[in-house]
Design an enzyme around this catalytic site. Structure first.
Site, short mmCIF file in Angstrom:
data_model
loop_
_atom_site.label_atom_id
_atom_site.label_comp_id
_atom_site.label_asym_id
_atom_site.label_seq_id
_atom_site.Cartn_x
_atom_site.Cartn_y
_atom_site.Cartn_z
N GLU A 94 10.62 -13.96 -19.41
CA GLU A 94 10.25 -12.55 -19.26
C GLU A 94 9.09 -12.20 -20.22
O GLU A 94 8.16 -11.49 -19.83
CB GLU A 94 11.48 -11.66 -19.51
CG GLU A 94 11.25 -10.17 -19.46
CD GLU A 94 10.70 -9.63 -18.14
OE1 GLU A 94 10.64 -10.38 -17.15
OE2 GLU A 94 10.30 -8.46 -18.12
N ARG A 152 1.61 1.67 -6.08
CA ARG A 152 1.80 0.69 -5.01
C ARG A 152 0.53 -0.09 -4.70
O ARG A 152 0.59 -1.09 -3.98
CB ARG A 152 2.25 1.41 -3.73
CG ARG A 152 3.53 2.17 -3.89
CD ARG A 152 3.82 2.92 -2.63
NE ARG A 152 4.36 2.05 -1.60
CZ ARG A 152 5.65 1.83 -1.41
NH1 ARG A 152 6.52 2.41 -2.18
NH2 ARG A 152 6.05 1.02 -0.47
N ASN A 156 0.84 0.34 5.82
CA ASN A 156 1.36 -0.46 4.71
C ASN A 156 2.08 -1.64 5.33
O ASN A 156 2.94 -1.44 6.19
CB ASN A 156 2.33 0.39 3.87
CG ASN A 156 3.12 -0.44 2.87
OD1 ASN A 156 2.65 -1.48 2.42
ND2 ASN A 156 4.31 0.02 2.54
N GLY A 157 1.73 -2.86 4.92
CA GLY A 157 2.40 -4.04 5.48
C GLY A 157 1.37 -5.05 5.97
O GLY A 157 0.20 -4.99 5.60
N TRP A 167 -3.51 -2.02 -1.43
CA TRP A 167 -3.39 -3.28 -2.17
C TRP A 167 -3.81 -4.33 -1.15
O TRP A 167 -3.09 -4.58 -0.18
CB TRP A 167 -1.96 -3.51 -2.64
CG TRP A 167 -1.81 -4.73 -3.48
CD1 TRP A 167 -2.05 -4.85 -4.82
CD2 TRP A 167 -1.37 -6.02 -3.04
NE1 TRP A 167 -1.80 -6.13 -5.22
CE2 TRP A 167 -1.38 -6.87 -4.16
CE3 TRP A 167 -0.98 -6.54 -1.80
CZ2 TRP A 167 -1.02 -8.22 -4.08
CZ3 TRP A 167 -0.62 -7.88 -1.73
CH2 TRP A 167 -0.64 -8.70 -2.86
N LYS A 174 5.46 -10.90 -18.97
CA LYS A 174 4.86 -9.63 -19.41
C LYS A 174 3.47 -9.89 -19.96
O LYS A 174 2.54 -9.16 -19.66
CB LYS A 174 5.71 -8.97 -20.51
CG LYS A 174 6.98 -8.29 -20.11
CD LYS A 174 6.83 -7.03 -19.32
CE LYS A 174 6.95 -7.29 -17.85
NZ LYS A 174 8.25 -7.16 -17.26
N LYS A 212 3.19 -2.05 -8.01
CA LYS A 212 4.55 -1.88 -8.50
C LYS A 212 5.60 -2.28 -7.47
O LYS A 212 6.62 -2.85 -7.80
CB LYS A 212 4.74 -0.41 -8.90
CG LYS A 212 6.11 -0.08 -9.44
CD LYS A 212 6.13 -0.24 -10.92
CE LYS A 212 7.50 -0.09 -11.53
NZ LYS A 212 7.73 -1.10 -12.57
N HIS A 234 9.60 -33.15 -22.64
CA HIS A 234 9.51 -33.75 -21.30
C HIS A 234 8.18 -33.44 -20.62
O HIS A 234 8.06 -33.57 -19.41
CB HIS A 234 10.69 -33.30 -20.44
CG HIS A 234 12.00 -33.66 -21.05
ND1 HIS A 234 12.44 -34.96 -21.14
CD2 HIS A 234 12.95 -32.91 -21.68
CE1 HIS A 234 13.61 -35.00 -21.77
NE2 HIS A 234 13.93 -33.76 -22.11
N CYS A 260 0.86 -1.17 0.00
CA CYS A 260 0.00 0.00 0.00
C CYS A 260 0.90 1.23 0.00
O CYS A 260 2.11 1.13 0.21
CB CYS A 260 -0.87 0.01 1.24
SG CYS A 260 -1.80 -1.51 1.43
#
Ligand code: F6R
Length: 605
Positions: free
Chosen positions: A478, A27, A98-99, A74, A482, A600, A501, A2
């Site tokens: 990557e 965030r 936040n946390g 968040w 994305k 983020k 496999h 957050c």
């Protein structure tokens, strides 16, 4: 994850709180809220959804008050709705957090047993209620101090008090908290970026510390409530471009910026005149480095995995890589001749920061490769190599990935040369090749129309696969990361040689399969793996740097990147994949800069 902000001023603060929350939205963007003090009353405004909504509420019913706190959420405990949005207030106190409070269930039961009622499902409300109880017998600072002693987990807190209308208290354990200073105003914020439009004078709380601010002064306290002094830093001005400019999204702006950000990064480290790399003050004498351990999360981990191939190719140093959330819980044998390198765009990722702390406790040398030089990870490591990419706002990392790769490559070259693993001629040649990279990146980005054609193949697909070998394998990971984070389409990145496999079973008629095949020592092998996919109906989108036309009826689209040096191919091969993810997300009407469920800066475990 957050974001929190607090402002103590001599004028109304709600507009500046909203402006800072907009900056902190990267965030978390599940809900937003603020609380100000007006006429000794806590005045709370909240909404589920974006800061924009909160702004509309404030427009209709303005909040006065010269002191206030704000939050973007968040969700961790409790679904993202109005009730769970921060701040969490009683008539005495209002808290933003936040946390994660890990023992919140236990504390909640104790409070409920005393007849105290909860309104939300959040862990934060425990903090509000504990402080409210403590305030019956203590002043604000002692009430917070006593409450903190009961909490387990990680937090950054901002707190205002009904009966103490001129103060904000901030506290930090685990989650970052910056303090900003200006004339007749002081601030707390989750990062310096949130405070940037108001001040460039910043201090950072260290773990366990508290601060008490009024509009005129800030006092700091250690974990035992002993008054301490803090250094005031002046923030760098190199990352001021924080609007989208002519671009529709931050992500595409950041993709297009890459020739410049990579050039900046090269210019910071490479002395063109002397044809040398300006990296000095290694925390361990290079000849004595036994092993390098590269650690990161998500995209940063993918850059570590790419660098592993470079270090193996160019140096005699043993390389290990690890995902930070795994590293921090492994039973490791630490060695003082090993260099532990932490890669992180934000420099605040909780798992990466915790992995770094473990290394510090074991007295080994640490280095961080970060974008935010004021960050916790940068401040806690022995040695910092910034990537100089400028602020990255799009939640999906693009220019920071290329920046991380560039710094890792430069470090690898320097170590290879100092340790005499490569000779001077090779060193100089590699440096001059590196300097061609920004121009080659520019050429790739211009080729956008081809990527748009490729993107159409994904819009209605059920899933997709990304294949590569050698250093193209992390690029496949990557590319898949994305695509999935931006377009919510299932995407798997695999080493092409692993297909038979198991994953080959997923191939069916028309499944889009991206094959990343630069003309390196793996090329023929990758082509054979591709044929196996074609034979089972996979629709191939081929990305290569080889000159010969290789499209045929089975290979639907191709993207050719320039060739400079095999070792630099990963950077160039990444570009069409970034652009592909962007265009697929556009076609699917996804929120490009703020993909669902993500944030983020991942400051929770
Ligand atoms: C993906 C992405 C994430 C981050 C990861 C680590 O596009 O951005 O996977 O790479 O959360 O973040 P940092 O680099 O800030 O430690």
């Amino acid at each position: 994850m957050c974001g929190i902000i607090g402002i103590a001023s001599n004028k109304p603060v709600s507009i500046n709180i909203i402006n800072s929350l907009k900056k902190l939205e990267y965030r978390g963007y599940d809900s937003a809220g603020l609380a100000t003090l007006t006429d000794n009353t806590i005045n709370e405004k909240k909404c589920s959804g974006r800061v924009e909504e909160l702004e509309k509420i404030l427009f209709k019913t303005p909040s006065n008050g010269n002191i206030g706190i704000g939050h973007v959420r968040w969700a961790t405990h409790g679904i993202p709705n109005l009730v769970n949005a921060h701040p969490h207030s009683t008539d005495q106190v209002s808290v933003v957090h936040n946390g994660i409070i890990e023992n919140s269930d236990e504390l909640k039961k104790e409070l409920e047993a005393e007849g105290i009622l909860f309104k939300s499902q959040t862990d934060t409300e425990v903090v509000t209620l504990l402080i409210t109880e403590a305030l019956k017998k203590n002043n604000p600072l002692n009430s917070v101090f006593k409450t903190l002693k009961k909490l387990k987990g990680s937090f950054a807190l901002g707190i205002i008090f009904k009966n103490f209308s001129n103060i904000i208290i901030g506290a930090r354990r685990g989650s970052p908290l910056a303090v900003g200073y200006s004339k007749e105003e002081n601030y707390i914020g989750s990062d310096s970026y949130a405070l940037k439009s108001m001040t460039n004078k910043i201090s950072y709380l260290d773990d366990g510390e508290l601060c008490l601010l009024t509009k005129d002064e800030v006092s700091f306290y250690d974990a035992n409530l002993k008054k301490i002094n803090k250094k005031i830093l002046t923030m760098s001005e190199n990352d001021t471009s924080t609007d989208k400019g002519e671009f529709k999204h931050f992500m595409i702006k950041e993709i297009v910026e890459q020739p410049d950000t990579v050039r900046n990064c090269i210019d910071e480290y490479v002395d063109s005149l002397k044809k040398n790399i300006n990296i000095f003050n290694f925390p361990i004498e290079p000849q004595k480095i036994n092993k390098i351990i590269l650690i990161g999360c998500g995209t940063a981990y993918n850059s570590c995995l790419t660098a592993k191939y470079w270090f193996e190719e160019l140096t005699s140093i043993d390389i290990e890589i690890d995902i930070a959330s795994e590293f921090r819980y492994r039973k490791l044998k630490f060695d003082s001749n090993n260099l532990y390198i932490f890669v992180s765009q934000s420099g605040e990722t909780a798992d990466t920061a915790a992995a770094l702390d473990i290394c510090k406790k074991n007295n080994v040398k640490t280095c961080s490769i970060v974008n935010v030089i004021e960050s916790t990870i940068a401040r806690n490591s022995d040695w910092v190599l910034p990537i100089h990419a400028g602020i990255e706002i799009g939640v999906a990392s693009t220019k920071a990935f290329l920046g991380q790769l560039t710094v890792l490559y430069i470090l690898c070259l320097k170590l290879a040369f100092i340790r005499k693993d490569i000779d001077e001629k090779t060193y100089i040649k590699k440096i001059s090749n590196l300097k061609k990279l920004p121009e080659a990146i520019k050429r790739c980005i211009k080729n956008d129309s081809n990527v748009q054609l490729m993107a159409k193949e994904f819009a209605s697909a059920k899933g997709s696969m990304f294949l590569g070998r050698g250093s193209s394998f992390p690029i496949a990971l990557e590319g898949a990361l994305k695509l999935k984070e931006l377009s919510y389409l299932h995407a798997e990145g695999y080493p092409a040689g692993e297909m038979k496999h198991g994953p080959l079973a997923l191939i069916e008629e028309g499944l889009p399969v991206i094959v990343i095949a630069p003309k390196d020592k793996y090329f023929e092998k990758t082509i054979s793996n591709m044929q196996e996919v074609i034979a089972r109906g996979g629709k191939i989108l081929f990305i290569t740097d080889q000159k010969k036309e290789s499209l045929n009826e089975n290979i639907r689209f191709g993207f050719r990147v320039p060739h400079i040096d095999n070792l630099l191919s990963p950077m160039l091969l990444t570009l069409p994949l970034q652009m592909l993810a962007y265009h697929v997300a556009l076609l699917k009407n996804c929120d490009v800069d703020k993909p669902r469920n993500l944030a983020k800066s991942v400051t929770v475990e």
